[in-house]
Scaffold this motif. Sequence first.
Motif, PDB file in Angstrom:
ATOM      1  N   UNK A  28       3.269  11.412  -2.152  1.00  0.00           N
ATOM      2  CA  UNK A  28       3.860  12.619  -2.732  1.00  0.00           C
ATOM      3  C   UNK A  28       3.108  13.973  -2.232  1.00  0.00           C
ATOM      4  N   UNK A  29       3.251  14.948  -2.409  1.00  0.00           N
ATOM      5  CA  UNK A  29       2.335  15.927  -2.026  1.00  0.00           C
ATOM      6  C   UNK A  29       0.913  16.060  -2.759  1.00  0.00           C
ATOM      7  N   UNK A  30       0.867  15.357  -3.777  1.00  0.00           N
ATOM      8  CA  UNK A  30      -0.586  15.323  -4.508  1.00  0.00           C
ATOM      9  C   UNK A  30      -0.968  13.890  -4.675  1.00  0.00           C
ATOM     10  N   UNK A  31      -0.267  12.913  -4.352  1.00  0.00           N
ATOM     11  CA  UNK A  31      -0.895  11.636  -4.408  1.00  0.00           C
ATOM     12  C   UNK A  31      -0.726  10.769  -2.933  1.00  0.00           C
ATOM     13  N   UNK A  32      -1.747  10.045  -2.883  1.00  0.00           N
ATOM     14  CA  UNK A  32      -2.175   9.397  -1.631  1.00  0.00           C
ATOM     15  C   UNK A  32      -2.677   7.877  -1.932  1.00  0.00           C
ATOM     16  N   UNK A  33      -2.369   6.978  -0.973  1.00  0.00           N
ATOM     17  CA  UNK A  33      -3.121   5.756  -0.922  1.00  0.00           C
ATOM     18  C   UNK A  33      -3.517   5.403   0.485  1.00  0.00           C
ATOM     19  N   UNK A  34      -4.568   4.558   0.495  1.00  0.00           N
ATOM     20  CA  UNK A  34      -5.266   4.237   1.891  1.00  0.00           C
ATOM     21  C   UNK A  34      -4.715   3.024   2.293  1.00  0.00           C
ATOM     22  N   UNK A  35      -4.274   2.726   3.358  1.00  0.00           N
ATOM     23  CA  UNK A  35      -4.119   1.548   4.032  1.00  0.00           C
ATOM     24  C   UNK A  35      -4.777   1.172   5.486  1.00  0.00           C
ATOM     25  N   UNK A  36      -4.818  -0.209   5.657  1.00  0.00           N
ATOM     26  CA  UNK A  36      -5.353  -0.496   6.817  1.00  0.00           C
ATOM     27  C   UNK A  36      -4.582  -1.575   7.840  1.00  0.00           C
ATOM     28  N   UNK A  37      -4.500  -1.357   9.134  1.00  0.00           N
ATOM     29  CA  UNK A  37      -3.519  -2.010   9.930  1.00  0.00           C
ATOM     30  C   UNK A  37      -4.123  -2.533  11.123  1.00  0.00           C
ATOM     31  N   UNK A  38      -4.110  -3.982  11.468  1.00  0.00           N
ATOM     32  CA  UNK A  38      -4.778  -4.581  12.738  1.00  0.00           C
ATOM     33  C   UNK A  38      -4.532  -3.610  13.761  1.00  0.00           C
ATOM     34  N   UNK A  39      -5.344  -3.318  14.785  1.00  0.00           N
ATOM     35  CA  UNK A  39      -5.080  -2.660  16.048  1.00  0.00           C
ATOM     36  C   UNK A  39      -4.132  -3.368  16.844  1.00  0.00           C
ATOM     37  N   UNK A  40      -4.177  -4.845  16.817  1.00  0.00           N
ATOM     38  CA  UNK A  40      -3.137  -5.506  17.621  1.00  0.00           C
ATOM     39  C   UNK A  40      -1.853  -5.457  16.957  1.00  0.00           C
ATOM     40  N   UNK A  41      -1.658  -4.974  15.936  1.00  0.00           N
ATOM     41  CA  UNK A  41      -0.371  -4.682  15.380  1.00  0.00           C
ATOM     42  C   UNK A  41      -0.194  -6.043  13.986  1.00  0.00           C
ATOM     43  N   UNK A  42       0.763  -5.680  13.144  1.00  0.00           N
ATOM     44  CA  UNK A  42       0.724  -6.641  12.165  1.00  0.00           C
ATOM     45  C   UNK A  42       1.054  -5.784  10.621  1.00  0.00           C
TER      46      UNK A  42
END
Length: 222
Positions: A28-42
């Motif tokens: 939302x405009x006031x809520x986030x979460x952090x993610x990681x993704x492989x550079x090669x895709x996945x």
Amino acid sequence: LTSPEGLGVSEPRFSPDGKWIAVDRPLTYTADDLFVVPRAGGSARRVTHDSAWIGGYDWTSDGRSLIAISARQSGKRELWQFWVQGKRDPERLASSEFGLIRAPAVARRKGTLAWVRQVSDTSLWRMPTKELHNPPERLLSSIGTQQDAQWSSDGRMAFSSDRSGSTEIYIARADGSEQTQVTGFNNVLVAEPRWSPDGRWLAFVEIGRASCREECRSRWSA
């Protein structure tokens, strides 16, 4: 590498070894979460599970964790360490006594950490309308922002402020004394308080959560 979800993604960051990319995904405009993704895709891997405001982040030099400004507890902006593998609980590194903080940056070699401490002086002032030659008088000031001032029929004042680390509604006497916080929504944005004609109720705008206007209006009696 990612598909659109929620409000999209922002602030991509390569891991020190270049194998991963971290992103901030606003829910939302006031809520986030952090993610990681492989550079090669996945598939993207979720690092935080708080759905809380995030004010910037960076990788640690070993690539094992992310350092982020997060409001994950009680809406306070604090410095946290989140482990990418999720095998350890998040660790708080600095408390809210540092004020409004954002944009952490980790040194790649020396193991030191820097961040921005945001200091503002947005105050509320008053002045007589019939004596414009007199200087304005400052009523309210804090380390945060004061705005959206509104007078009640009996001379009290309502305003919004982020002095606690999140934006909340406050009331005070006409001279600025007895300032009292009357909302406690934490990770949402509230603004524009308006008094009812009899001075018993406050209506205000809430952004960032799916609760309705009637709930807000019936919950907070001034």
